[in-house]
Design a protein around this motif. Structure first.
Motif, PDB file in Angstrom:
ATOM      1  N   MET A  75       9.641 -90.313 -21.768  1.00 52.35           N
ATOM      2  CA  MET A  75       8.260 -89.870 -21.528  1.00 52.35           C
ATOM      3  C   MET A  75       8.163 -88.372 -21.779  1.00 52.35           C
ATOM      4  SD  MET A  75       5.968 -90.329 -18.068  1.00 52.35           S
ATOM      5  CE  MET A  75       4.303 -89.706 -18.011  1.00 52.35           C
ATOM      6  N   ALA A  76       7.129 -87.950 -22.548  1.00 53.27           N
ATOM      7  CA  ALA A  76       6.984 -86.542 -22.890  1.00 53.27           C
ATOM      8  C   ALA A  76       6.647 -85.727 -21.646  1.00 53.27           C
ATOM      9  CB  ALA A  76       5.903 -86.375 -23.948  1.00 53.27           C
ATOM     10  N   ARG A  77       7.226 -84.520 -21.565  1.00 55.33           N
ATOM     11  CA  ARG A  77       6.964 -83.627 -20.441  1.00 55.33           C
ATOM     12  C   ARG A  77       5.743 -82.763 -20.751  1.00 55.33           C
ATOM     13  NH1 ARG A  77      12.257 -80.370 -18.988  1.00 55.33           N
ATOM     14  NH2 ARG A  77      10.828 -79.634 -17.365  1.00 55.33           N
ATOM     15  N   ASN A  78       4.974 -82.465 -19.694  1.00 57.45           N
ATOM     16  CA  ASN A  78       3.827 -81.594 -19.866  1.00 57.45           C
ATOM     17  C   ASN A  78       4.286 -80.158 -20.096  1.00 57.45           C
ATOM     18  OD1 ASN A  78       2.157 -83.754 -19.432  1.00 57.45           O
ATOM     19  ND2 ASN A  78       1.790 -83.285 -17.274  1.00 57.45           N
ATOM     20  N   ILE A  79       3.484 -79.377 -20.786  1.00 63.99           N
ATOM     21  CA  ILE A  79       3.800 -77.978 -21.036  1.00 63.99           C
ATOM     22  C   ILE A  79       3.281 -77.165 -19.854  1.00 63.99           C
ATOM     23  CG2 ILE A  79       3.447 -76.028 -22.597  1.00 63.99           C
ATOM     24  CD1 ILE A  79       3.038 -78.075 -24.840  1.00 63.99           C
ATOM     25  N   GLN A  80       4.188 -76.535 -19.135  1.00 61.88           N
ATOM     26  CA  GLN A  80       3.837 -75.874 -17.875  1.00 61.88           C
ATOM     27  C   GLN A  80       2.801 -74.772 -18.055  1.00 61.88           C
ATOM     28  OE1 GLN A  80       6.828 -73.427 -15.755  1.00 61.88           O
ATOM     29  NE2 GLN A  80       6.517 -74.793 -14.020  1.00 61.88           N
ATOM     30  N   SER A  81       2.928 -73.987 -19.116  1.00 61.70           N
ATOM     31  CA  SER A  81       1.983 -72.885 -19.310  1.00 61.70           C
ATOM     32  C   SER A  81       0.559 -73.393 -19.519  1.00 61.70           C
ATOM     33  CB  SER A  81       2.418 -72.016 -20.495  1.00 61.70           C
ATOM     34  OG  SER A  81       2.470 -72.783 -21.677  1.00 61.70           O
ATOM     35  N   LEU A  82       0.433 -74.539 -20.218  1.00 60.30           N
ATOM     36  CA  LEU A  82      -0.893 -75.102 -20.423  1.00 60.30           C
ATOM     37  C   LEU A  82      -1.460 -75.661 -19.116  1.00 60.30           C
ATOM     38  CD1 LEU A  82      -0.507 -76.959 -23.853  1.00 60.30           C
ATOM     39  CD2 LEU A  82      -1.592 -74.763 -23.394  1.00 60.30           C
ATOM     40  N   GLU A  83      -0.602 -76.271 -18.311  1.00 63.75           N
ATOM     41  CA  GLU A  83      -1.050 -76.777 -17.016  1.00 63.75           C
ATOM     42  C   GLU A  83      -1.558 -75.639 -16.143  1.00 63.75           C
ATOM     43  OE1 GLU A  83       2.455 -78.818 -15.642  1.00 63.75           O
ATOM     44  OE2 GLU A  83       1.602 -80.774 -16.168  1.00 63.75           O
ATOM     45  N   ARG A  84      -0.827 -74.515 -16.184  1.00 66.70           N
ATOM     46  CA  ARG A  84      -1.233 -73.358 -15.378  1.00 66.70           C
ATOM     47  C   ARG A  84      -2.538 -72.762 -15.896  1.00 66.70           C
ATOM     48  NH1 ARG A  84       4.756 -70.472 -14.794  1.00 66.70           N
ATOM     49  NH2 ARG A  84       5.454 -71.715 -12.990  1.00 66.70           N
ATOM     50  N   ALA A  85      -2.699 -72.705 -17.214  1.00 62.88           N
ATOM     51  CA  ALA A  85      -3.933 -72.170 -17.783  1.00 62.88           C
ATOM     52  C   ALA A  85      -5.117 -73.057 -17.413  1.00 62.88           C
ATOM     53  CB  ALA A  85      -3.802 -72.064 -19.302  1.00 62.88           C
ATOM     54  N   ALA A  86      -4.915 -74.386 -17.471  1.00 59.70           N
ATOM     55  CA  ALA A  86      -5.976 -75.311 -17.105  1.00 59.70           C
ATOM     56  C   ALA A  86      -6.354 -75.154 -15.626  1.00 59.70           C
ATOM     57  CB  ALA A  86      -5.547 -76.745 -17.396  1.00 59.70           C
ATOM     58  N   ALA A  87      -5.352 -75.008 -14.782  1.00 61.33           N
ATOM     59  CA  ALA A  87      -5.602 -74.816 -13.345  1.00 61.33           C
ATOM     60  C   ALA A  87      -6.365 -73.517 -13.101  1.00 61.33           C
ATOM     61  CB  ALA A  87      -4.278 -74.802 -12.590  1.00 61.33           C
ATOM     62  N   MET A  88      -6.057 -72.508 -13.883  1.00 62.59           N
ATOM     63  CA  MET A  88      -6.730 -71.215 -13.760  1.00 62.59           C
ATOM     64  C   MET A  88      -8.202 -71.333 -14.135  1.00 62.59           C
ATOM     65  SD  MET A  88      -4.972 -67.749 -15.166  1.00 62.59           S
ATOM     66  CE  MET A  88      -3.453 -68.063 -14.267  1.00 62.59           C
ATOM     67  N   LEU A  89      -8.482 -72.048 -15.218  1.00 59.21           N
ATOM     68  CA  LEU A  89      -9.864 -72.229 -15.646  1.00 59.21           C
ATOM     69  C   LEU A  89     -10.658 -73.027 -14.608  1.00 59.21           C
ATOM     70  CD1 LEU A  89      -9.309 -72.976 -19.447  1.00 59.21           C
ATOM     71  CD2 LEU A  89     -10.190 -70.868 -18.437  1.00 59.21           C
ATOM     72  N   ARG A  90     -10.034 -74.051 -14.046  1.00 59.93           N
ATOM     73  CA  ARG A  90     -10.718 -74.832 -13.012  1.00 59.93           C
ATOM     74  C   ARG A  90     -10.995 -73.975 -11.777  1.00 59.93           C
ATOM     75  NH1 ARG A  90      -6.616 -78.763 -14.389  1.00 59.93           N
ATOM     76  NH2 ARG A  90      -7.486 -80.354 -15.787  1.00 59.93           N
TER      77      ARG A  90
END
Length: 254
Positions: A1-16
């Protein structure tokens, strides 16, 4: 299973986080809310700011959502409104023509199908929403290229490869085809993209009289054409449908 990219997850959380607040947030607020080191949070914010997704107030140094997110959201809403306004009219066109109806918009140097009404019979058909079509050979693509300056530029810059021996690839010939499309108000594709398949499409405009999409009918050549020419009543029906959707979008009469 592919792993999520942590930096993108953090950027998305920041925008939310920024979207959910009623005020601008400082670096410390953002870092502590997301459990990030200040250096990490600052690096992500700087990247988002460079891309236009986040803006920083010069006086306070606090952050808020940027204009690029508004532009992307507006684009989504425009497509959503286009599809919503076209639902009834495209259903009517499918019933009256007895053929499949497609609604397309410009996307990444091609035509993105955002709505598809099946041919009203019992034949097995595949839903093509989300499919991409070329700009230079399809009726939808030629309409967009003729009326939308951005689509026109992208069609000229793209690799106009031949799909059949009828595909128009030469730049001068293609430009002439677009002139003809603008003059008569519709575009045709008779076996230029797929052997045995024909289509006709017309442009849809919004309240600013700007082209926002195209609607077209696609089917077997033997049903849509007579002696190699599209049936006039089919062309009229497609143009009527495009005008009706345009009116519902506030374009008025064309």
């Amino acid at each position: 299973m592919a792993r999520n990219i942590q930096s993108l997850e953090r950027a998305a959380a920041m925008l939310r986080l920024l979207a959910g607040g009623e005020r601008r947030l400082g670096l410390s607020d953002i870092a502590s809310s997301l459990g990030l080191a200040k250096g990490t949070a600052h690096g992500i914010l700087r990247t988002l700011q460079q891309e236009g997704f986040v803006e920083q107030d010069d006086a306070s140094g606090r952050y808020q959502l940027g204009a690029e997110l508004l532009r992307l959201g507006t684009t989504y809403l425009d497509v959503h409104e286009l599809r919503a306004r076209a639902l009834v009219w495209t259903d009517d066109l499918a019933r009256s023509s007895g053929e499949s109806v497609y609604l397309g918009v410009l996307h990444q140097q091609g035509v993105l199908i955002v709505h598809h009404v099946f041919r009203p019979d019992d034949s097995r058909q595949v839903l093509e929403i989300g499919a991409m079509q070329p700009l230079h050979s399809t009726a939808l693509g030629k309409v967009l290229s003729a009326y939308d300056p951005v689509a026109h530029s992208e069609a000229l810059e793209a690799d106009r490869k031949p799909f059949t021996d009828r595909t128009v690839c030469d730049m001068d010939d293609f430009e002439h085809l677009l002139d003809v499309t603008r003059a008569r108000g519709y575009a045709a594709d008779v076996e230029e993209t797929w052997e045995g398949v024909a289509s006709v499409a017309a442009p849809i405009h919004d309240r600013r009289r700007m082209p926002v999409g195209a609607v077209g009918v696609t089917g077997a050549v033997e049903r849509l054409c007579r002696d190699g020419e599209l049936h006039p009543e089919l062309i009229a029906a497609v143009r009527d449908c495009a005008r009706a959707v345009s009116r519902d979008l506030g374009a008025g009469r064309f």
